[in-house]
Design an enzyme around this catalytic site. Sequence first.
Site, PDB file in Angstrom:
ATOM      1  N   GLU A 104       3.649  -5.884   6.983  1.00  0.00           N
ATOM      2  CA  GLU A 104       2.755  -4.977   7.726  1.00  0.00           C
ATOM      3  C   GLU A 104       3.101  -4.886   9.206  1.00  0.00           C
ATOM      4  OE1 GLU A 104       1.802  -6.991   5.349  1.00  0.00           O
ATOM      5  OE2 GLU A 104       0.224  -6.088   4.124  1.00  0.00           O
ATOM      6  N   GLY A 157       0.331  -5.165   0.565  1.00  0.00           N
ATOM      7  CA  GLY A 157      -0.805  -5.147  -0.344  1.00  0.00           C
ATOM      8  C   GLY A 157      -0.467  -5.717  -1.723  1.00  0.00           C
ATOM      9  N   ALA A 192       0.860  -1.182   0.000  1.00  0.00           N
ATOM     10  CA  ALA A 192       0.000   0.000   0.000  1.00  0.00           C
ATOM     11  C   ALA A 192       0.894   1.230   0.000  1.00  0.00           C
ATOM     12  CB  ALA A 192      -0.871  -0.019   1.248  1.00  0.00           C
ATOM     13  N   GLU A 203      -0.800  -9.275  -1.336  1.00  0.00           N
ATOM     14  CA  GLU A 203      -2.226  -9.615  -1.198  1.00  0.00           C
ATOM     15  C   GLU A 203      -2.894  -9.681  -2.574  1.00  0.00           C
ATOM     16  OE1 GLU A 203      -2.984  -6.536   1.880  1.00  0.00           O
ATOM     17  OE2 GLU A 203      -3.904  -8.179   3.003  1.00  0.00           O
TER      18      GLU A 203
HETATM   19  N1  3HC Z   1       4.620   3.464   0.129  1.00  0.00           N
HETATM   20  C1  3HC Z   1       5.126   4.682  -0.180  1.00  0.00           C
HETATM   21  N2  3HC Z   1       6.424   4.901  -0.457  1.00  0.00           N
HETATM   22  C2  3HC Z   1       7.238   3.842  -0.421  1.00  0.00           C
HETATM   23  C3  3HC Z   1       6.795   2.549  -0.115  1.00  0.00           C
HETATM   24  C4  3HC Z   1       5.400   2.371   0.171  1.00  0.00           C
HETATM   25  N3  3HC Z   1       4.887   1.186   0.458  1.00  0.00           N
HETATM   26  N4  3HC Z   1       7.842   1.703  -0.149  1.00  0.00           N
HETATM   27  C5  3HC Z   1       8.913   2.442  -0.486  1.00  0.00           C
HETATM   28  N5  3HC Z   1       8.544   3.727  -0.643  1.00  0.00           N
HETATM   29  C6  3HC Z   1       9.410   4.844  -1.045  1.00  0.00           C
HETATM   30  C7  3HC Z   1      10.505   5.119  -0.027  1.00  0.00           C
HETATM   31  O1  3HC Z   1      10.041   5.999   0.971  1.00  0.00           O
HETATM   32  C8  3HC Z   1      11.581   5.743  -0.900  1.00  0.00           C
HETATM   33  O2  3HC Z   1      11.183   7.070  -1.146  1.00  0.00           O
HETATM   34  P1  3HC Z   1      12.275   8.234  -1.280  1.00  0.00           P
HETATM   35  O3  3HC Z   1      13.156   7.838  -2.412  1.00  0.00           O
HETATM   36  O4  3HC Z   1      11.476   9.459  -1.466  1.00  0.00           O
HETATM   37  O5  3HC Z   1      13.015   8.214   0.044  1.00  0.00           O
HETATM   38  C9  3HC Z   1      11.444   4.984  -2.220  1.00  0.00           C
HETATM   39  O6  3HC Z   1      10.129   4.417  -2.202  1.00  0.00           O
HETATM   40  C10 3HC Z   1      12.447   3.863  -2.404  1.00  0.00           C
HETATM   41  O7  3HC Z   1      12.420   3.055  -1.243  1.00  0.00           O
HETATM   42  P2  3HC Z   1      13.768   2.477  -0.595  1.00  0.00           P
HETATM   43  O8  3HC Z   1      14.784   3.556  -0.444  1.00  0.00           O
HETATM   44  O9  3HC Z   1      13.353   1.726   0.613  1.00  0.00           O
HETATM   45  O10 3HC Z   1      14.258   1.488  -1.754  1.00  0.00           O
HETATM   46  P3  3HC Z   1      14.877   0.054  -1.646  1.00  0.00           P
HETATM   47  O11 3HC Z   1      15.124  -0.387  -3.037  1.00  0.00           O
HETATM   48  O12 3HC Z   1      16.003   0.057  -0.661  1.00  0.00           O
HETATM   49  O13 3HC Z   1      13.737  -0.876  -1.005  1.00  0.00           O
HETATM   50  C11 3HC Z   1      11.541  -1.815  -0.776  1.00  0.00           C
HETATM   51  C12 3HC Z   1      12.563  -1.125  -1.697  1.00  0.00           C
HETATM   52  C13 3HC Z   1      12.067  -3.196  -0.355  1.00  0.00           C
HETATM   53  C14 3HC Z   1      10.249  -1.942  -1.500  1.00  0.00           C
HETATM   54  C15 3HC Z   1      11.376  -0.964   0.524  1.00  0.00           C
HETATM   55  O14 3HC Z   1      11.112   0.370   0.151  1.00  0.00           O
HETATM   56  C16 3HC Z   1      10.265  -1.400   1.433  1.00  0.00           C
HETATM   57  O15 3HC Z   1      10.448  -2.315   2.208  1.00  0.00           O
HETATM   58  N6  3HC Z   1       9.102  -0.724   1.363  1.00  0.00           N
HETATM   59  C17 3HC Z   1       8.016  -0.926   2.268  1.00  0.00           C
HETATM   60  C18 3HC Z   1       7.235  -2.143   1.930  1.00  0.00           C
HETATM   61  C19 3HC Z   1       6.065  -2.284   2.862  1.00  0.00           C
HETATM   62  O16 3HC Z   1       6.179  -2.128   4.045  1.00  0.00           O
HETATM   63  N7  3HC Z   1       4.905  -2.616   2.300  1.00  0.00           N
HETATM   64  C20 3HC Z   1       3.739  -2.826   3.066  1.00  0.00           C
HETATM   65  C21 3HC Z   1       2.966  -1.567   3.147  1.00  0.00           C
HETATM   66  S1  3HC Z   1       1.560  -1.734   4.221  1.00  0.00           S
HETATM   67  C22 3HC Z   1       0.404  -2.525   3.282  1.00  0.00           C
HETATM   68  O17 3HC Z   1       0.678  -2.934   2.191  1.00  0.00           O
HETATM   69  C23 3HC Z   1      -0.941  -2.631   3.899  1.00  0.00           C
HETATM   70  C24 3HC Z   1      -1.850  -3.584   3.192  1.00  0.00           C
HETATM   71  O18 3HC Z   1      -1.891  -4.819   3.862  1.00  0.00           O
HETATM   72  C25 3HC Z   1      -3.244  -3.042   3.140  1.00  0.00           C
END
Ligand code: 3HC
Length: 692
Positions: free
Chosen positions: A125, A102, A63, A105
């Site tokens: 999450e 997400g 998400a 999912e």
């Molecule tokens: N939403 C918004 N922005 C995100 C994001 C997300 N889910 N994931 C990454 N970004 C952004 C980062 O803030 C960063 O932004 P910036 O360049 O402005 O600082 C950019 O994307 C690149 O991210 P990274 O520097 O972390 O890049 P990497 O290549 O090192 O890592 C990644 C990539 C493994 C995808 C890592 O970013 C990550 O782990 N992201 C989070 C994933 C996550 O937690 N997803 C679950 C979200 S909650 C959800 O999905 C709820 C659902 O169940 C309803």
Amino acid sequence: MTEPVTWTLDNGIGRIEIDNPPVNALSNAVRKGISDALKALGDERSLTAVVIACAGRTFIAGADIREFGKPRQPPTLAELCDQIERFPHPVVAALHGTALGGGFEIALACHARVAAIGTRIGLPEVKLGLIPGAGGTNRLARIVGAVEALQIALSGDPIDSDRAHALGLVDKVTDGEPVSQAVALARALKQPPVPTRSLPIEGAESAALEERIAKALSKTAGQHAPAAIVESLRRAIALPFDEAVAADRETFADLSAGAQSKALRHAFFAERQAAKFDSPVGSGKRIEKVAILGAGTMGGGIAMSFAAAGIAVLLIDTGTEALERGLARIQSNYDRSVSRKSISADEAERRLARIATATDRASAADADLVIEAVFEDMDLKKQIFSDLEAICAPDCILASNTSALDIDAIAHVLKHRDRFVGMHFFSPANVMKLCEIVRGADTSAATIASAITVARRIAKIPVVSGNCDGFIGNRMVAKRSAQVDRLLQQGALPQQVDAALKAFGFPMGPLAINDMSGLDIGYSIRKRRGTSFPIADAVVESGRLGQKTGGGYYRYEAGSRTPIADPEVAALIEQVRARLGVVPREFDEGQMIERMIYPLINEGAKILEEGIAQRASDIDVVWLNGYGFPRWRGGPMFHAGTVGLSEIAQKLTLFAEETGDASLMPSALLVRLAGAGATFDDWDKGTLRDAA
Ligand code: 3HC
Ligand code: NAI
């Protein structure tokens, strides 16, 4: 603006492509785009199947975290997953990069999945204080069984494509691009496809599941998300699918509005922000050749971090004996990792082969970066850097891992001080993520940028700090240590102090940590500076130096690292109290926490005021990654906002009055922010600085 989701239809196969850089997060527009594309494709008479794929570096990484707390537009992710699952033709996900949260999912709602080799899949999450909000736990359990689903959702760690294949989560792993394989699979699937929701959950009643649940909950006490994940799984087992997912959505909404998830989201963005440094030279000099001086505890750990990132290093010490000792320690660390199965024996060998050794400083001549990690001795360090300047290329970056010496005093011996920087790693350096990048008076922006970039390449989390006594982290720790000693003087016992901070969420108490590191180091620093912590000094002077002597603030049984409360220490403390004329009083847990945490926040405010830290969130990153501050509290400065700055300022004033210690008075910045009803986050956003 180009649409983030497009679709095509070719020979009966619909292809939906998401292109929403950087990580194809599921924004409002992406969810709507996928939903609209499915509707449009569903109207095509020639359609037989659909493939969902992503452009760029990754499949959907989750998400859009930036949209949390903002108004949501339909469809919800749960609705979109339903739409995919109920689609009358097979829908296949073509995965590459990561499929997280997400994104995973969505993949689980599809009828099959193909992954490029190396794809990482998971439900992170929990690391954001959330549960999978769109039926993720429920569908996952139907594919891999209850026990495995619990493990994946509770750890939040991704699994790789091979493991995903072995678990049946991915139908095919390909070393080519996944889309054509997904198309081939889509053609082969039966019509109408089998929805995941119709599968049974294996292991739902098993003793193994209950055992895992009990273990997980005992380790995560106080945290909301892990307990909510367990509840979500129980609902998946007990309730009809739609009812269970509807309840998940409610839980998700509650958690995402709660303090713990806000803190964890803050930590996520703070870590990414910390690595940002405005430099006219971008990411700085490309570093290929690295030399490390000193093959001791720190030098060896730093070398291992480079080796793990695939970067060869040269480890230099004064003689073969020191090098052999250093290499033996590195080897035994690798052996332990192999026996724990965290790396393979082959990988350990590859890493070891990247660490070359030398006894001559001159062998650092062609290095792009030299990191010094020799004894903490100013004259020795000065001598070394003065030699290195003569040996190395003029643009070689010279870094010191000193933890307590003045960076500018070391730099003083150099002609070209712009390329000198502190790189303060934490012990054990092969494990700890934090690296304080210490900026001296003459360090250039290019040098800082290069140090940040190289730290990130070796998987560290860099935080820029100005040059001051203790830099950001240890300077704040010193304030806490003074209060820990004061609590002991005034009536608390070591086990009570440690229990209070453990209850707050630290993995270990400060006194048990001191026992582990050795009490003599702090003692000799205090003697050098002419300061005193009466209890700490008395403990050392009684011959108790910590675990290495079988006792410090606690006693230890032979061969054990478990601290045991010791009546001898209580008696020792009593003697000091009597000498100081203190009548001991009782403290409850909350009082002890306030007395240890608030002075630390106050020092953080001073660090911010003085420009030692660029941002309050950087201070949080230091504490989350170097000192075990509970991540779900966001770090000390974020936590301050949760408590309320005026409450903290008032309590500090009270502590100062009560103890007569004026250094406990709230800092000017803390008072000003408290007066404005603001938080440190407001300070970071710049909204209050002009009035400073
Ligand atoms: N939403 C918004 N922005 C995100 C994001 C997300 N889910 N994931 C990454 N970004 C952004 C980062 O803030 C960063 O932004 P910036 O360049 O402005 O600082 C950019 O994307 C690149 O991210 P990274 O520097 O972390 O890049 P990497 O290549 O090192 O890592 C990644 C990539 C493994 C995808 C890592 O970013 C990550 O782990 N992201 C989070 C994933 C996550 O937690 N997803 C679950 C979200 S909650 C959800 O999905 C709820 C659902 O169940 C309803
Ligand atoms: P250590 O005593 O384990 O290792 C120091 C190594 O430097 C020894 O192997 C020694 O032989 C070598 N050495 C001494 N003089 C040398 C020279 N002239 N050339 C090459 N090698 C030489 O010390 P440790 O703990 O690794 O500390 C090193 C530095 O890192 C110190 O500045 C310390 O303050 C800093 N530091 C230590 C931390 C810790 O927890 N141990 C944490 C962060 C920084």
